[in-house]
Design an enzyme around this catalytic site. Structure first.
Site, PDB file in Angstrom:
ATOM      1  N   ARG A 184       0.834  -1.205   0.000  1.00  0.00           N
ATOM      2  CA  ARG A 184       0.000   0.000   0.000  1.00  0.00           C
ATOM      3  C   ARG A 184       0.872   1.260   0.000  1.00  0.00           C
ATOM      4  O   ARG A 184       0.640   2.189  -0.772  1.00  0.00           O
ATOM      5  CB  ARG A 184      -0.901  -0.006   1.239  1.00  0.00           C
ATOM      6  CG  ARG A 184      -1.685   1.279   1.424  1.00  0.00           C
ATOM      7  CD  ARG A 184      -2.557   1.189   2.668  1.00  0.00           C
ATOM      8  NE  ARG A 184      -3.350   2.405   2.859  1.00  0.00           N
ATOM      9  CZ  ARG A 184      -4.266   2.530   3.826  1.00  0.00           C
ATOM     10  NH1 ARG A 184      -4.507   1.534   4.648  1.00  0.00           N
ATOM     11  NH2 ARG A 184      -4.933   3.652   3.949  1.00  0.00           N
ATOM     12  N   TYR A 215     -15.418   9.762  -0.381  1.00  0.00           N
ATOM     13  CA  TYR A 215     -14.382   9.481  -1.385  1.00  0.00           C
ATOM     14  C   TYR A 215     -14.550  10.323  -2.651  1.00  0.00           C
ATOM     15  O   TYR A 215     -13.616  10.441  -3.444  1.00  0.00           O
ATOM     16  CB  TYR A 215     -14.379   7.997  -1.763  1.00  0.00           C
ATOM     17  CG  TYR A 215     -13.599   7.139  -0.791  1.00  0.00           C
ATOM     18  CD1 TYR A 215     -12.227   6.956  -0.948  1.00  0.00           C
ATOM     19  CD2 TYR A 215     -14.211   6.519   0.290  1.00  0.00           C
ATOM     20  CE1 TYR A 215     -11.489   6.175  -0.069  1.00  0.00           C
ATOM     21  CE2 TYR A 215     -13.497   5.739   1.183  1.00  0.00           C
ATOM     22  CZ  TYR A 215     -12.134   5.572   0.996  1.00  0.00           C
ATOM     23  OH  TYR A 215     -11.405   4.803   1.872  1.00  0.00           O
ATOM     24  N   HIS A 241     -16.761   3.068  -3.213  1.00  0.00           N
ATOM     25  CA  HIS A 241     -16.052   4.341  -2.992  1.00  0.00           C
ATOM     26  C   HIS A 241     -16.436   5.391  -4.034  1.00  0.00           C
ATOM     27  O   HIS A 241     -15.680   6.334  -4.294  1.00  0.00           O
ATOM     28  CB  HIS A 241     -14.531   4.139  -2.933  1.00  0.00           C
ATOM     29  CG  HIS A 241     -14.097   3.344  -1.723  1.00  0.00           C
ATOM     30  ND1 HIS A 241     -12.790   3.134  -1.371  1.00  0.00           N
ATOM     31  CD2 HIS A 241     -14.827   2.713  -0.754  1.00  0.00           C
ATOM     32  CE1 HIS A 241     -12.734   2.404  -0.262  1.00  0.00           C
ATOM     33  NE2 HIS A 241     -13.965   2.127   0.129  1.00  0.00           N
ATOM     34  N   CYS A 297     -18.519  -2.670   2.073  1.00  0.00           N
ATOM     35  CA  CYS A 297     -17.706  -1.511   2.425  1.00  0.00           C
ATOM     36  C   CYS A 297     -18.369  -0.821   3.608  1.00  0.00           C
ATOM     37  O   CYS A 297     -19.588  -0.874   3.766  1.00  0.00           O
ATOM     38  CB  CYS A 297     -17.629  -0.559   1.241  1.00  0.00           C
ATOM     39  SG  CYS A 297     -16.782   0.978   1.642  1.00  0.00           S
ATOM     40  N   ASN A 354      -9.950  -4.798  -0.369  1.00  0.00           N
ATOM     41  CA  ASN A 354      -9.987  -3.717  -1.359  1.00  0.00           C
ATOM     42  C   ASN A 354      -9.126  -4.015  -2.568  1.00  0.00           C
ATOM     43  O   ASN A 354      -8.194  -4.796  -2.460  1.00  0.00           O
ATOM     44  CB  ASN A 354      -9.512  -2.411  -0.699  1.00  0.00           C
ATOM     45  CG  ASN A 354     -10.672  -1.695  -0.022  1.00  0.00           C
ATOM     46  OD1 ASN A 354     -11.786  -1.657  -0.551  1.00  0.00           O
ATOM     47  ND2 ASN A 354     -10.414  -1.121   1.146  1.00  0.00           N
TER      48      ASN A 354
HETATM   49  P1  NAD Z   1      -3.523  -5.810   6.947  1.00  0.00           P
HETATM   50  O1  NAD Z   1      -2.356  -5.198   6.276  1.00  0.00           O
HETATM   51  O2  NAD Z   1      -3.521  -5.861   8.417  1.00  0.00           O
HETATM   52  O3  NAD Z   1      -3.733  -7.258   6.343  1.00  0.00           O
HETATM   53  C1  NAD Z   1      -4.554  -8.195   6.955  1.00  0.00           C
HETATM   54  C2  NAD Z   1      -3.859  -9.544   6.981  1.00  0.00           C
HETATM   55  O4  NAD Z   1      -3.800 -10.093   5.671  1.00  0.00           O
HETATM   56  C3  NAD Z   1      -2.412  -9.479   7.473  1.00  0.00           C
HETATM   57  O5  NAD Z   1      -2.293 -10.212   8.680  1.00  0.00           O
HETATM   58  C4  NAD Z   1      -1.612 -10.096   6.331  1.00  0.00           C
HETATM   59  O6  NAD Z   1      -0.550 -10.895   6.785  1.00  0.00           O
HETATM   60  C5  NAD Z   1      -2.676 -10.943   5.658  1.00  0.00           C
HETATM   61  N1  NAD Z   1      -2.414 -11.396   4.298  1.00  0.00           N
HETATM   62  C6  NAD Z   1      -1.719 -10.792   3.306  1.00  0.00           C
HETATM   63  N2  NAD Z   1      -1.745 -11.564   2.196  1.00  0.00           N
HETATM   64  C7  NAD Z   1      -2.472 -12.670   2.498  1.00  0.00           C
HETATM   65  C8  NAD Z   1      -2.869 -13.831   1.766  1.00  0.00           C
HETATM   66  N3  NAD Z   1      -2.497 -14.019   0.496  1.00  0.00           N
HETATM   67  N4  NAD Z   1      -3.630 -14.746   2.406  1.00  0.00           N
HETATM   68  C9  NAD Z   1      -3.996 -14.595   3.681  1.00  0.00           C
HETATM   69  N5  NAD Z   1      -3.649 -13.523   4.416  1.00  0.00           N
HETATM   70  C10 NAD Z   1      -2.904 -12.571   3.836  1.00  0.00           C
HETATM   71  O7  NAD Z   1      -4.805  -5.082   6.375  1.00  0.00           O
HETATM   72  P2  NAD Z   1      -6.053  -4.366   7.057  1.00  0.00           P
HETATM   73  O8  NAD Z   1      -5.737  -2.938   7.203  1.00  0.00           O
HETATM   74  O9  NAD Z   1      -6.527  -5.123   8.213  1.00  0.00           O
HETATM   75  O10 NAD Z   1      -7.078  -4.497   5.867  1.00  0.00           O
HETATM   76  C11 NAD Z   1      -7.366  -5.755   5.316  1.00  0.00           C
HETATM   77  C12 NAD Z   1      -8.114  -5.617   4.014  1.00  0.00           C
HETATM   78  O11 NAD Z   1      -9.417  -5.139   4.239  1.00  0.00           O
HETATM   79  C13 NAD Z   1      -7.484  -4.643   3.035  1.00  0.00           C
HETATM   80  O12 NAD Z   1      -7.690  -5.114   1.728  1.00  0.00           O
HETATM   81  C14 NAD Z   1      -8.255  -3.391   3.284  1.00  0.00           C
HETATM   82  O13 NAD Z   1      -8.222  -2.529   2.189  1.00  0.00           O
HETATM   83  C15 NAD Z   1      -9.614  -3.965   3.494  1.00  0.00           C
HETATM   84  N6  NAD Z   1     -10.586  -3.115   4.183  1.00  0.00           N
HETATM   85  C16 NAD Z   1     -11.760  -2.974   3.559  1.00  0.00           C
HETATM   86  C17 NAD Z   1     -12.747  -2.230   4.131  1.00  0.00           C
HETATM   87  C18 NAD Z   1     -14.015  -2.063   3.373  1.00  0.00           C
HETATM   88  O14 NAD Z   1     -14.686  -1.075   3.546  1.00  0.00           O
HETATM   89  N7  NAD Z   1     -14.351  -3.009   2.503  1.00  0.00           N
HETATM   90  C19 NAD Z   1     -12.548  -1.631   5.371  1.00  0.00           C
HETATM   91  C20 NAD Z   1     -11.318  -1.826   6.009  1.00  0.00           C
HETATM   92  C21 NAD Z   1     -10.348  -2.594   5.405  1.00  0.00           C
HETATM   93  C1  G6P Z   2     -12.661   3.067   4.808  1.00  0.00           C
HETATM   94  C2  G6P Z   2     -12.877   2.376   3.501  1.00  0.00           C
HETATM   95  C3  G6P Z   2     -12.116   1.114   3.490  1.00  0.00           C
HETATM   96  C4  G6P Z   2     -10.659   1.404   3.694  1.00  0.00           C
HETATM   97  C5  G6P Z   2     -10.458   2.168   4.971  1.00  0.00           C
HETATM   98  C6  G6P Z   2      -9.029   2.642   5.079  1.00  0.00           C
HETATM   99  O1  G6P Z   2     -13.269   4.271   4.793  1.00  0.00           O
HETATM  100  O2  G6P Z   2     -14.215   2.079   3.267  1.00  0.00           O
HETATM  101  O3  G6P Z   2     -12.360   0.458   2.289  1.00  0.00           O
HETATM  102  O4  G6P Z   2      -9.959   0.197   3.773  1.00  0.00           O
HETATM  103  O5  G6P Z   2     -11.275   3.270   5.040  1.00  0.00           O
HETATM  104  O6  G6P Z   2      -8.743   2.929   6.393  1.00  0.00           O
HETATM  105  P1  G6P Z   2      -7.239   3.020   6.887  1.00  0.00           P
HETATM  106  O7  G6P Z   2      -7.351   3.255   8.343  1.00  0.00           O
HETATM  107  O8  G6P Z   2      -6.595   1.733   6.513  1.00  0.00           O
HETATM  108  O9  G6P Z   2      -6.658   4.159   6.127  1.00  0.00           O
HETATM  109 MN    MN Z   3     -14.453   0.614   1.648  1.00  0.00          MN
END
Ligand code: NAD
Ligand code: G6P
Ligand code: MN
Ligand code: MN
Length: 432
Positions: free
Chosen positions: A93, A252, A198, A168, A147
């Site tokens: 990222r 967004y 978004h 989301c 994401n």
């Molecule tokens: P993070 O960096 O903590 O990753 C979560 C875990 O994924 C880590 O422990 C990492 O080791 C693991 N990982 C990486 N590659 C992997 C694989 N191939 N298989 C299994 N595990 C794997 O990330 P985060 O900040 O907790 O966010 C996780 C995901 O969720 C991201 O894609 C983020 O964008 C998404 N997210 C989405 C929303 C939403 O609104 N949809 C909200 C928050 C986070």
């Molecule tokens: C939320 C979005 C997520 C995104 C997150 C990022 O608003 O809906 O999709 O992963 O923000 O938050 P962060 O704390 O990782 O910047």
């Molecule tokens: Mn989102």
């Protein structure tokens, strides 16, 4: 028995998911929870699993918690698979953010060049997971939060047989904000949103026989705007634009309506406290120090500093709604099927839908004003070409898509930025 698998179990958001499962245990009696991660996340996922066990025990419940790096073992006979991994981890990222900024573009996890790069790292892994699911748990629901959530969901629905729904937290945060402004509880009004992940607008706020959209807009213009997630700094919409729009843009959309202002702010941040990814790295470190404390038995307050707050809550509610055929309205990424007119049927859109045991039944959307529809169409074409590029390793499709994106620069800069993106990500983009 009810088996839930979490891919990316080491995420700092997992305690929110655990809390959601605990709160719903009587309607969603999960018996087994499997936390899957990779070698890089081993330490994190172990800390999370110990905390999860304490949280569950503290409430006197029994859910069997398993940690594994063996995904196939976890997927066997699963009922729900929640995807919340970060392909390329936080380093990926931060690299995206820095490469974009270097070429004078907005550096963001899901928007512009960064969103493209994230999709190209994430989609191959996701399709591999879905192929394993076709073999090991073909009837399971795949709930995607990874994401870029909309593009990832579109890739699954177009290229696999798996039933997938994308989620989301942005619509959840909008709904909570509107509930504050209306001083009404969430069950008392209906918010309808539509667009792409978004890139959504609230189209209706139905409350006590009225559409309160104009009232909410006037409150937002007065500076009462609790609709913004914590990863996006609070800002004011241009008054004339918002007043005329008759819709509430999600936070967004500032990347599109105010790109130059965002760009300057991001550059200043990147030279100061760091990019959002770098700031998140520090928040995450503090969070895991808190999680390690053996006395901690509840989700800590510090988690609210993350932009993804409430999305695990939405995930649990989605599972409960499917499992119990609750027919509740939720805001999800699903196949368009004519819901938004002017977009292909087979593309994925983010729309308010009734959640049934058979999945989402989207609510038909009033036609968008022409200018907004053009933006949505442009962005959908960017997304669809990005999905194609990510699946087939087609660099020409990638470039055709990126050229359409209003926050991506074109010409020599794009060629160089794209080359650097692919080169720096070779390990995670085997398709190219
Ligand atoms: P993070 O960096 O903590 O990753 C979560 C875990 O994924 C880590 O422990 C990492 O080791 C693991 N990982 C990486 N590659 C992997 C694989 N191939 N298989 C299994 N595990 C794997 O990330 P985060 O900040 O907790 O966010 C996780 C995901 O969720 C991201 O894609 C983020 O964008 C998404 N997210 C989405 C929303 C939403 O609104 N949809 C909200 C928050 C986070
Ligand atoms: C939320 C979005 C997520 C995104 C997150 C990022 O608003 O809906 O999709 O992963 O923000 O938050 P962060 O704390 O990782 O910047
Ligand atoms: Mn989102
Ligand atoms: Mn452009």
């Amino acid at each position: 028995k009810l088996k839930v698998v979490v891919i990316g179990g080491g995420s700092s958001y997992t305690p929110e998911l655990i809390e959601g499962l605990i709160n719903r245990h009587s309607e969603l009696p999960v018996s087994e929870l499997w936390l899957v991660d990779i070698e890089e996340g081993r330490e994190k996922v172990n800390i999370i699993s110990e905390l999860a066990k304490r949280m569950i025990k503290h409430k006197g419940l029994h859910i069997d918690i398993n940690v594994t790096l063996d995904r196939r073992l976890a997927l066997k006979d699963a009922d729900f698979v929640c995807s919340q991994f970060r392909a390329g981890c936080l380093e990926g990222r931060i690299r995206d953010e820095r490469i974009s900024l270097k070429y004078g573009m907005i550096g963001q996890e899901t928007n512009g060049l960064g969103g493209f790069a994230n999709a190209c790292r994430t989609i191959p892994v996701t399709l591999q997971i879905c192929r394993e699911m076709e073999e090991l748990c073909p009837n399971a629901w795949f709930l995607n939060f990874t994401n870029p959530s909309g593009m990832v969901t579109e890739a699954i629905l177009k290229y696999t047989k798996i039933k997938a729904i994308g989620l989301c937290n942005v619509p959840v945060i909008m709904e909570k904000g509107i509930s504050k402004i209306l001083n009404a509880s969430e069950g008392e009004f209906i918010m309808q949103v539509a667009g792409l992940n978004h890139l959504i607008w609230a189209r209706k706020v139905l409350y006590q026989g009225d559409d309160k959209l104009d009232f909410i807009i006037s409150e937002i213009l007065k500076g009462n705007d609790p609709l913004v997630p914590s990863n996006i700094p609070p800002f004011e919409w241009p008054d004339d634009l918002l007043r005329k729009m008759g819709m509430i843009p999600c936070a967004y959309l500032r990347y599109y309506y105010m790109s130059d202002d965002i760009m300057k702010q991001e550059q200043a941040e990147a030279n100061g406290e760091g990019t959002r990814g770098e700031v998140v790295k520090a928040i995450e470190k503090r969070l895991f120090d808190i999680y390690k404390n053996p006395a901690l038995e509840e989700k800590p307050k510090e988690l609210e500093k993350r932009g993804g707050q409430y999305y695990s809550e939405a995930a649990c509610e989605l599972m409960a709604s499917i499992y119990n055929d609750k027919r509740k309205i939720m805001h999800v990424n699903t196949r368009n099927n004519g819901t938004i007119s002017g977009l292909p049927d087979d593309c994925v859109v983010e729309v308010s839908s009734i959640i049934t045991k058979n999945g989402p039944l989207p609510l038909n959307v009033e036609p968008f004003p022409d200018d907004t529809l053009r933006l949505i169409q442009l962005m959908k074409e960017f997304e669809t070409l990005t999905v194609e590029a990510a699946v087939k390793g087609d660099l020409v499709a990638a470039k055709r898509g990126l050229i359409l994106n209003p926050i991506v620069n074109t010409g020599t800069i794009l060629d160089e930025a794209l080359k650097e993106t692919v080169f720096e990500n070779l390990e995670h983009m085997p398709q190219f």
